[in-house]
Enzyme design. Sequence first.
Site, mmCIF file in Angstrom:
data_model
loop_
_atom_site.group_PDB
_atom_site.id
_atom_site.type_symbol
_atom_site.label_atom_id
_atom_site.label_comp_id
_atom_site.label_asym_id
_atom_site.label_seq_id
_atom_site.Cartn_x
_atom_site.Cartn_y
_atom_site.Cartn_z
ATOM 1 N N ASP A 117 0.996 11.718 5.989
ATOM 2 C CA ASP A 117 0.873 11.521 4.540
ATOM 3 C C ASP A 117 0.423 10.097 4.215
ATOM 4 O O ASP A 117 0.773 9.139 5.048
ATOM 5 C CB ASP A 117 2.372 11.927 3.829
ATOM 6 C CG ASP A 117 2.311 12.183 2.216
ATOM 7 O OD1 ASP A 117 0.980 12.275 1.827
ATOM 8 O OD2 ASP A 117 3.342 11.996 1.531
ATOM 9 N N THR A 166 -3.759 10.251 -1.767
ATOM 10 C CA THR A 166 -4.073 10.452 -3.069
ATOM 11 C C THR A 166 -5.060 9.637 -3.363
ATOM 12 O O THR A 166 -5.459 9.651 -4.628
ATOM 13 C CB THR A 166 -2.763 10.261 -3.952
ATOM 14 O OG1 THR A 166 -2.308 8.774 -3.636
ATOM 15 C CG2 THR A 166 -1.466 10.916 -3.666
#
Length: 345
Positions: A117, A166
């Site tokens: 992540d 992101t």
Amino acid sequence: MEEKEFEAIDIAALQSTPDPEENQYDFVPRTFDQYLGQAELKEKLSVYSTAAKMRGEALDHLLLFGPPGLGKTTLSKIMAHVMEVNIKICSGPMLERTGDLVAILSSMQKRDILFIDEIHRLPTAVEEVLYGAMENFCVDVVIGQGVGAKSVTLPIQPFTLIGATTKTGMISAPLRSRFGIIERIDFYNEQDLQKVVLQCAQFLKVSIQDNAALKIAKCSRGTPRIAKKILRRIRDFAQVQNKNIAHDKFVERALKFLGIDNDGLSKVDNLILKKIITHFDGGPAGLDTIAALIGEDKDTIETVYEPFLMRKGYLERTARGRQIPYKRLIYLKRKYLGQDTLLST
């Protein structure tokens, strides 16, 4: 029973920070059928993972990008479940040294999945070790120091790297080019979020009406993580009020206590819009100025609050700053100032 007011929800915290309750108390999909929303992406990933399982090979490396809280980790777990392999989960900032990455890769079995992540936050040295692992399934390890140091190439089992981010713009070109599959996960629509709320409510043993679930979906900013957390707070409210079912009016009242109005706007959303109207008559206004007026970090405004306000048509960016579109300005002046007519633009 006397009604108790709940503290307003911090949207920034809900959107960016995983909740420790999430895995313990939320329904976690284990198959693509149980995963609601993202129909096109879900179909692609289902085909990719099923095909890899049929061939008995590791899946091509996959990059998932999109806003936080939309289910990138959950999708990766589902793919591992479909392929019947193990999955190791870590985040980019955790891998501070090359040895940390080498230790993880050397312990993986054939066809296993490594999920990283926030992969754009990998240190440069760790990222360079990852290049060889992704392409040739081997890692170079330096043994010793100084003139006696030597490089040893260690083979590793074929694996699949799933990177989540992101901020795709912060991923280096060499790393991005090594992903065989690149897919975007986008915000949910209100209908899919309504289904997520109803699914989570069933798991939490909360009786909720369809129209009440839709109200929660409308104020969840297109994000399942926020929808689930709002539902848990409404469950608390229902329990305190001894309500057996969350109907439309009850949810509306609960949302008001949580600081969310009928337009689905949080207190900070309303504060941003109100300051632009009262101080700049609708704009334009600079981001730094808005941040100073409401006492919020400008990066938080830009990444958390602005995207939602822009998608809803309440705010737009221009070369001169942020401003409220003319059609919304009439409504918002009436909402905040009680004006029946638009006095100026």
